[in-house]
Design an enzyme around this catalytic site. Sequence first.
Site, PDB file in Angstrom:
ATOM      1  N   SER A 112       0.830  -1.199   0.000  1.00 12.91           N
ATOM      2  CA  SER A 112       0.000   0.000   0.000  1.00 12.91           C
ATOM      3  C   SER A 112       0.869   1.255   0.000  1.00 12.91           C
ATOM      4  O   SER A 112       2.087   1.192   0.226  1.00 12.91           O
ATOM      5  CB  SER A 112      -0.895   0.023   1.244  1.00 12.91           C
ATOM      6  N   LYS A 113       0.215   2.382  -0.231  1.00 15.23           N
ATOM      7  CA  LYS A 113       0.911   3.668  -0.195  1.00 15.23           C
ATOM      8  C   LYS A 113       1.530   3.885   1.191  1.00 15.23           C
ATOM      9  O   LYS A 113       2.626   4.435   1.306  1.00 15.23           O
ATOM     10  CB  LYS A 113      -0.077   4.787  -0.528  1.00 15.23           C
TER      11      LYS A 113
END
Length: 501
Positions: A262-263
């Site tokens: 994920s970011k």
Amino acid sequence: MNQPVRVRFAPSPTGPLHIGGVRTALFNYLFAKKHQGVFYLRIEDTDQNRFVPGAEQYIFEALDWLGIAPSETVGKNEQFGPYRQSERKPLYKQYADQLIASGNAYYAFDTAEALDLHRKQHEEQGKTFIYNWHNREKLDTSLVLSQEKTQKRIDSGEDYVIRFKTPVNETLHLHDIIRGDIQFETNLLDDKVLFKSDGMPTYHLANIVDDHLMQTSHVIRGEEWLPSMPLHVLLYRSLGWQAPEFAHLPLILKPVGNGKLSKRDGDKLGFPVFPLEWKSEDGVSAGYREKGFFPEAVINFLALLGWNDGTDKELFSLIELVEAFDLNRVHKSGAKFDPEKNKWFNHQYLQKQNNTELAKAYDAILKEKGIAVAQDKLQSLVAMIKERAHFVSEFWELSEFFFHAPISYDEKAAKNWNADTQKLMQELITVLENIPDFRSENVETIVKDWMTKNEIGMGKVMQPFRLSLVGALKGPHLFDIADWIGKQETIQRIQKAIDTI
């Protein structure tokens, strides 16, 4: 493979393109090129509530930068256009109506409040509410209404959805190119919404209709879509169409532990998860391009996340990837993302870069610092330092001493500087002053001849010589440094070290 290969990447413009999406686009691109087929891009923007301005342009720019632009897309070879789902809106209703007419779908008038109440009642009994075969004839649907009553409610403007009528008591035997044979029990599936009274289809219907009308031969997508595979196959069957072949790619996992990348992982560990920089109200998210990665390096490391050619080979050009790519060699299990390996790939590609291009990139950095250097001289400098760099942005740290004489000296190295060192360095200045041709090879030969003739140990001269020029015991070949900064600067730096240390 009976029909011509046509594969697609179908992102939603809801934000920046995640690196996992880029890999999906890449594998579709490689598969299409391998089979002399077509790779096209369709924008799936039916969910207008999640539409983000600038996201669509970002997708095109990212794929262009990476060198995997589609053959057909919005505004380009639109032989099956339009390529934005929002512009295809009039197409979908007829297929929803076709499913109603054939008994494969039905109208449902349940309000959000009624469905919420059903969910809560089930939860109180420790059950999960699923809208399917076991309750669809007890709910507010056309399955328990006459055709006339159904039509009257629709004509009066009442909100409705069209749901797929999932078959009962059937075992679906499906095949996935990557995962092999898979079974699904239809009784465990819910009756998905296909169409809403606002005239917009859901992803499931629009996706199937578009893939069919655009003659998609293979659907290569992330494994998060694997649970949708039985519905999609049933929709093809219900519409009397042949389904494409399916291949569900493994997840890209976090660098540490399990779970999808994920970011947040990128922010925490300091690496990008987007191909290009993305600016939003939440701030700026780093991109591989702006971080100094070469697009070829990004393509190379992404290709090896979940696939290999069966050998130990790691460096592939895009052409080599096309030749080697085979969906049967894509792994079933997730691929762990390794930021350090990404930097290694960029280092490999930096070494392959033309020194002329690298010098131009470095020149831009130097100009910001008010430093002007002739291109040929800058190219020779780049050739000396690039083997120690992962990125062009590291060139300054690796070469600052070429432009500025040291203002301090490494303490550990300076401890070895004594009276004998002072004397030898003064003698070295005399030797250097008498060298008319100050090219690296010539200076090295004369200095080493002087040391040999006077039986001076290599370390006694070379270490303080390097310390004088660099300020530390680091850097490229010593005589190349002396050649580059020139005779006068070399002598001045040695004299400064004598006076300072």
